[in-house]
Design a protein around this motif. Structure first.
Motif, PDB file in Angstrom:
ATOM      1  N   GLY A 112      45.792  40.574  50.098  1.00 13.52           N
ATOM      2  CA  GLY A 112      44.916  41.323  49.196  1.00 13.52           C
ATOM      3  C   GLY A 112      45.619  41.698  47.910  1.00 13.52           C
ATOM      4  N   TRP A 113      46.884  42.139  48.027  1.00 11.85           N
ATOM      5  CA  TRP A 113      47.663  42.506  46.842  1.00 11.85           C
ATOM      6  C   TRP A 113      47.908  41.274  45.968  1.00 11.85           C
ATOM      7  CZ3 TRP A 113      52.631  41.140  45.214  1.00 11.85           C
ATOM      8  CH2 TRP A 113      53.103  41.863  44.114  1.00 11.85           C
ATOM      9  N   LEU A 114      48.297  40.160  46.587  1.00 11.27           N
ATOM     10  CA  LEU A 114      48.533  38.933  45.815  1.00 11.27           C
ATOM     11  C   LEU A 114      47.253  38.454  45.128  1.00 11.27           C
ATOM     12  CD1 LEU A 114      50.884  36.921  48.198  1.00 11.27           C
ATOM     13  CD2 LEU A 114      51.473  37.873  45.954  1.00 11.27           C
ATOM     14  N   ALA A 115      46.139  38.565  45.822  1.00  7.34           N
ATOM     15  CA  ALA A 115      44.863  38.164  45.224  1.00  7.34           C
ATOM     16  C   ALA A 115      44.539  39.025  44.005  1.00  7.34           C
ATOM     17  CB  ALA A 115      43.740  38.252  46.261  1.00  7.34           C
ATOM     18  N   LEU A 116      44.794  40.325  44.118  1.00  6.70           N
ATOM     19  CA  LEU A 116      44.591  41.205  42.956  1.00  6.70           C
ATOM     20  C   LEU A 116      45.469  40.794  41.787  1.00  6.70           C
ATOM     21  CD1 LEU A 116      44.314  44.795  44.479  1.00  6.70           C
ATOM     22  CD2 LEU A 116      42.610  43.647  43.058  1.00  6.70           C
ATOM     23  N   ARG A 117      46.732  40.521  42.075  1.00  8.07           N
ATOM     24  CA  ARG A 117      47.671  40.116  41.024  1.00  8.07           C
ATOM     25  C   ARG A 117      47.251  38.801  40.387  1.00  8.07           C
ATOM     26  NH1 ARG A 117      50.243  42.806  38.307  1.00  8.07           N
ATOM     27  NH2 ARG A 117      51.981  41.396  38.113  1.00  8.07           N
ATOM     28  N   LEU A 118      46.863  37.823  41.201  1.00  8.42           N
ATOM     29  CA  LEU A 118      46.427  36.534  40.667  1.00  8.42           C
ATOM     30  C   LEU A 118      45.190  36.696  39.798  1.00  8.42           C
ATOM     31  CD1 LEU A 118      46.991  34.250  43.778  1.00  8.42           C
ATOM     32  CD2 LEU A 118      48.211  34.125  41.595  1.00  8.42           C
ATOM     33  N   ARG A 119      44.281  37.545  40.244  1.00 10.58           N
ATOM     34  CA  ARG A 119      43.069  37.791  39.455  1.00 10.58           C
ATOM     35  C   ARG A 119      43.425  38.463  38.129  1.00 10.58           C
ATOM     36  NH1 ARG A 119      37.970  40.186  42.378  1.00 10.58           N
ATOM     37  NH2 ARG A 119      37.722  38.016  42.951  1.00 10.58           N
ATOM     38  N   GLN A 120      44.341  39.430  38.153  1.00  7.47           N
ATOM     39  CA  GLN A 120      44.755  40.108  36.924  1.00  7.47           C
ATOM     40  C   GLN A 120      45.424  39.131  35.973  1.00  7.47           C
ATOM     41  OE1 GLN A 120      47.202  43.191  38.569  1.00  7.47           O
ATOM     42  NE2 GLN A 120      45.496  44.614  38.849  1.00  7.47           N
ATOM     43  N   GLN A 121      46.273  38.269  36.490  1.00 11.57           N
ATOM     44  CA  GLN A 121      46.937  37.270  35.643  1.00 11.57           C
ATOM     45  C   GLN A 121      45.927  36.326  35.013  1.00 11.57           C
ATOM     46  OE1 GLN A 121      49.856  35.452  38.207  1.00 11.57           O
ATOM     47  NE2 GLN A 121      51.515  36.620  37.250  1.00 11.57           N
ATOM     48  N   ALA A 122      44.959  35.888  35.799  1.00 13.31           N
ATOM     49  CA  ALA A 122      43.934  34.981  35.272  1.00 13.31           C
ATOM     50  C   ALA A 122      43.116  35.663  34.174  1.00 13.31           C
ATOM     51  CB  ALA A 122      43.022  34.507  36.409  1.00 13.31           C
ATOM     52  N   GLN A 123      42.810  36.940  34.362  1.00 15.80           N
ATOM     53  CA  GLN A 123      42.033  37.675  33.349  1.00 15.80           C
ATOM     54  C   GLN A 123      42.857  37.902  32.081  1.00 15.80           C
ATOM     55  OE1 GLN A 123      40.827  41.121  35.541  1.00 15.80           O
ATOM     56  NE2 GLN A 123      39.020  40.121  36.404  1.00 15.80           N
TER      57      GLN A 123
END
Length: 126
Positions: A112-123
């Protein structure tokens, strides 16, 4: 796209470590495999439905994985037949063990944490 790629990476990492022998202890291999398994499902669900919230998906994946662990106690003929296939063994598992639960929780938290980070990086790249 990054979540889909992360899901694809989680597969060989998880199974590569899980089935490695002689390098690390079996408990470590199983733990890393479980973390990768949880992360894979979180990444895949979020790649398919990007509007969903990673924390909610992490909790849902953890609940489903725990339910599948308890399902391993069942000796239902259909489940036994499914477990005889490679896909059935990989998704349903074969042997119930209490030791898997902490790594499911840890894997869901990490995924879940990695998914949040990946989403933030993509944004931030947009």
């Amino acid at each position: 796209m990054s979540l889909f790629l992360a899901a694809l990476v989680a597969i060989p990492v998880g199974y590569g470590v899980r089935f490695a022998t002689g390098i690390t202890p079996e408990w470590f291999n199983n733990a890393v495999g479980n973390v990768a398994y949880e992360s894979f499902w979180i990444f895949l669900v979020l790649a398919i439905w990007p509007k969903l919230r990673p924390p909610a998906i992490a909790i849902g994946v953890c609940c489903v994985t725990c339910a599948l662990e308890f399902l391993q106690l069942s000796q239902d003929p259909a489940l036994i037949a499914a477990r005889r296939t490679l896909l059935g063994r990989l998704v349903l598992g074969t042997t119930f063990t209490w030791e898997d639960f902490p790594t499911y929780f840890l894997g869901s938290a990490i995924g879940g944490w990695l998914a949040l980070r990946l989403r933030q990086q993509a944004q931030s790249l947009d």
